[in-house]
Design a protein around this motif. Structure first.
Motif, short mmCIF file in Angstrom:
data_model
loop_
_atom_site.label_atom_id
_atom_site.label_comp_id
_atom_site.label_asym_id
_atom_site.label_seq_id
_atom_site.Cartn_x
_atom_site.Cartn_y
_atom_site.Cartn_z
N HIS A 182 -15.02 3.27 -1.50
CA HIS A 182 -15.18 1.81 -1.63
C HIS A 182 -13.85 1.17 -1.24
N HIS A 183 -13.81 0.59 -0.04
CA HIS A 183 -12.60 -0.06 0.47
C HIS A 183 -12.62 -1.55 0.18
N TRP A 184 -11.45 -2.08 -0.13
CA TRP A 184 -11.23 -3.53 -0.20
C TRP A 184 -10.06 -3.83 0.73
N THR A 193 -1.23 -6.91 9.79
CA THR A 193 -1.07 -6.04 8.64
C THR A 193 -2.15 -6.44 7.65
N VAL A 194 -2.74 -5.44 7.01
CA VAL A 194 -3.86 -5.67 6.10
C VAL A 194 -3.64 -4.81 4.86
N ALA A 195 -3.61 -5.45 3.70
CA ALA A 195 -3.51 -4.71 2.45
C ALA A 195 -4.85 -4.02 2.19
N ALA A 196 -4.77 -2.81 1.64
CA ALA A 196 -5.99 -2.05 1.39
C ALA A 196 -5.92 -1.37 0.03
N GLY A 253 -2.38 0.72 -0.05
CA GLY A 253 -1.34 0.69 0.95
C GLY A 253 -1.53 -0.45 1.92
N LEU A 254 -0.97 -0.27 3.10
CA LEU A 254 -0.97 -1.32 4.11
C LEU A 254 -1.35 -0.73 5.46
N TYR A 255 -2.31 -1.35 6.13
CA TYR A 255 -2.66 -0.98 7.49
C TYR A 255 -1.81 -1.78 8.46
N LEU A 287 0.84 4.53 3.17
CA LEU A 287 0.44 4.80 1.78
C LEU A 287 1.47 4.25 0.81
N HIS A 288 0.98 3.47 -0.15
CA HIS A 288 1.84 2.99 -1.23
C HIS A 288 1.61 3.81 -2.50
#
Length: 157
Positions: free
Chosen positions: A77-79, A95-98, A114-116, A136-137
């Motif tokens: 389940h991605h947001w 950049t997209v936070a995920a 993390g961040l794309y 990856l955060h």
């Protein structure tokens, strides 16, 4: 406002909407285990780099990498949030936070955030990804996490 300015503004809005749709479709493709949708998001020379989860080159390589991950993580389940999109003509970056909650068959429930870092190009009138890299955060196993209501997909988790 003159017609040229109006057309430029309309093109910018249409480009932004197309790019946002690609970002959402990516999450949906992974969450629904939809290789056909995933394949449509990339230009032929695209690269997806998910450190720790794999790398794919071109639509076929990206789908193959995804299929390997779907075997290990059958529920995702991605947001996607806070896209910062910069468009310059037929090239765009974002950049997209995920945040992603998934069930790993070995580790159990895991949360990844993390961040794309994305690159897109419009070719022959179509916006597609040319590169997507995940930074990856956090990767956090969720010990003792059990859903108390919801999808039957999680029965026995």
């Amino acid at each position: 406002m003159n017609l040229e300015t109006l057309c430029a503004r309309l093109e910018a809005l249409e480009s932004r909407a197309a790019i946002e749709a690609l970002i959402s479709a990516y999450a949906n493709a992974f969450d629904r285990i939809d290789p056909d949708l995933l394949r449509t998001l990339w230009h032929a020379d695209a690269r997806l780099d998910l450190p720790g989860f794999g790398e794919g080159l071109g639509p076929a390589g990206i789908v193959a990498m995804a299929q390997t991950n779907w075997k290990k993580m059958p529920h995702m389940h991605h947001w996607m949030a806070n896209p910062l999109i910069q468009i310059e003509g037929a090239v765009a970056t974002a950049t997209v936070a995920a945040d992603c909650l998934f069930h790993d068959i070995e580790q159990g429930p895991v949360q990844v955030s993390g961040l794309y870092h994305d690159r897109f190009e419009r070719r022959e009138g179509q916006w597609r990804f040319t590169a997507r890299r995940f930074e990856l955060h956090f990767l956090t196993p969720l010990a003792n996490w059990k859903p108390v209501a919801g999808s039957e997909l999680f029965a026995g988790v």
